[in-house]
Design a protein around this motif. Structure first.
Motif, short mmCIF file in Angstrom:
data_model
loop_
_atom_site.label_atom_id
_atom_site.label_comp_id
_atom_site.label_asym_id
_atom_site.label_seq_id
_atom_site.Cartn_x
_atom_site.Cartn_y
_atom_site.Cartn_z
N THR A 87 0.94 -0.94 0.06
CA THR A 87 -0.07 -0.05 0.18
C THR A 87 1.00 1.22 0.04
OG1 THR A 87 -1.83 -1.25 1.41
CG2 THR A 87 -1.73 1.41 1.15
N SER A 88 0.71 1.98 -1.24
CA SER A 88 1.53 3.07 -1.11
C SER A 88 1.14 4.17 -0.25
CB SER A 88 1.84 3.64 -2.50
OG SER A 88 0.70 4.20 -2.90
N TRP A 89 1.83 5.35 0.27
CA TRP A 89 1.38 6.27 0.87
C TRP A 89 0.32 7.21 0.14
CZ3 TRP A 89 2.51 5.70 5.61
CH2 TRP A 89 3.81 5.23 6.17
N ASP A 90 0.34 7.37 -1.20
CA ASP A 90 -0.59 8.07 -1.74
C ASP A 90 -1.93 7.52 -1.80
OD1 ASP A 90 0.38 6.23 -3.59
OD2 ASP A 90 0.33 7.89 -5.31
N LYS B 77 6.95 5.91 14.19
CA LYS B 77 6.02 6.74 13.81
C LYS B 77 6.49 8.32 13.30
CE LYS B 77 3.30 7.53 17.67
NZ LYS B 77 2.68 7.55 18.64
N THR B 78 7.62 8.65 13.73
CA THR B 78 8.22 9.97 13.20
C THR B 78 8.52 9.84 11.61
OG1 THR B 78 9.38 10.25 15.20
CG2 THR B 78 10.26 11.54 13.35
N GLU C 247 6.12 10.85 6.12
CA GLU C 247 5.60 10.55 4.96
C GLU C 247 4.26 10.91 4.73
OE1 GLU C 247 7.13 9.08 2.36
OE2 GLU C 247 9.20 8.89 3.44
N LEU C 248 3.49 11.00 5.80
CA LEU C 248 2.09 11.51 5.69
C LEU C 248 1.93 13.15 5.35
CD1 LEU C 248 0.31 9.47 8.74
CD2 LEU C 248 -0.04 9.17 6.24
#
Length: 167
Positions: free
Chosen positions: A99-102, A145-146, A151-152
């Motif tokens: 699952t890609s970030w986009d 998480k950092t 990436e988010l």
């Protein structure tokens, strides 16, 4: 036993999270215990006929084959989070689900209040097709998480905190 083998076979050069799914350790443990019991029974039971020895060897050989298949499936059960997205290989799957970030539209951190203390429990990644990926917040995932936030932020999102009274 699993992690060093997975590290040799699957670990990418750059990653934020690379870990074995806990379920793989549990399944492997039960498979090895079952194999030990079968070998113990094999030692305790002595057969005098040729047919009995053939049946006994067939049972032990089949058991070894089953344990080797389960070992392969356990080694193949991992998760990776990197700059490309989330990559998971389920237990009965031979292909990695990526699952890609986009593709991710929302990430929630579920915080649980227990005995007056609120602590992070899991991350839920919601994908644009409506499905979600739920990850228990392990120490490795907490450290990542950092990077997940980084990436988010490239996608214009952040991890949202959701508070739950009890679980």
């Amino acid at each position: 036993m699993l992690f060093p083998i997975q590290e040799l076979l699957y670990r990418p050069q750059e990653f934020y999270l690379f870990e074995t799914v806990f379920k793989a350790y549990i399944i492997l443990m039960f498979a090895l215990i079952a194999m030990a019991i079968i070998l113990l029974i094999n030692i305790l039971i002595t057969t005098t006929t040729k047919k009995g020895r053939y049946v006994q060897r067939t049972i032990v050989g089949t058991s070894w084959l089953l344990v080797l298949v389960i070992l392969f499936l356990c080694i193949n059960h991992y998760q990776i989070i990197d700059e490309k997205g989330l990559h998971m290989n389920q237990f009965f799957s031979l292909q990695e689900d990526s699952t890609s970030w986009d593709e991710i539209v929302k990430v929630e951190q579920i915080n649980v209040q227990k005995d007056g203390v609120t602590k992070p429990d899991k991350l839920i990644f919601t994908v644009n097709d409506g499905s979600s990926i739920e990850q228990s917040l392990s120490s490795k995932l907490s450290k990542a998480k950092t990077y997940i936030n980084y990436e988010l932020s490239k996608q214009g999102m952040a991890i949202e905190n959701v508070y739950s009274e009890n679980e």
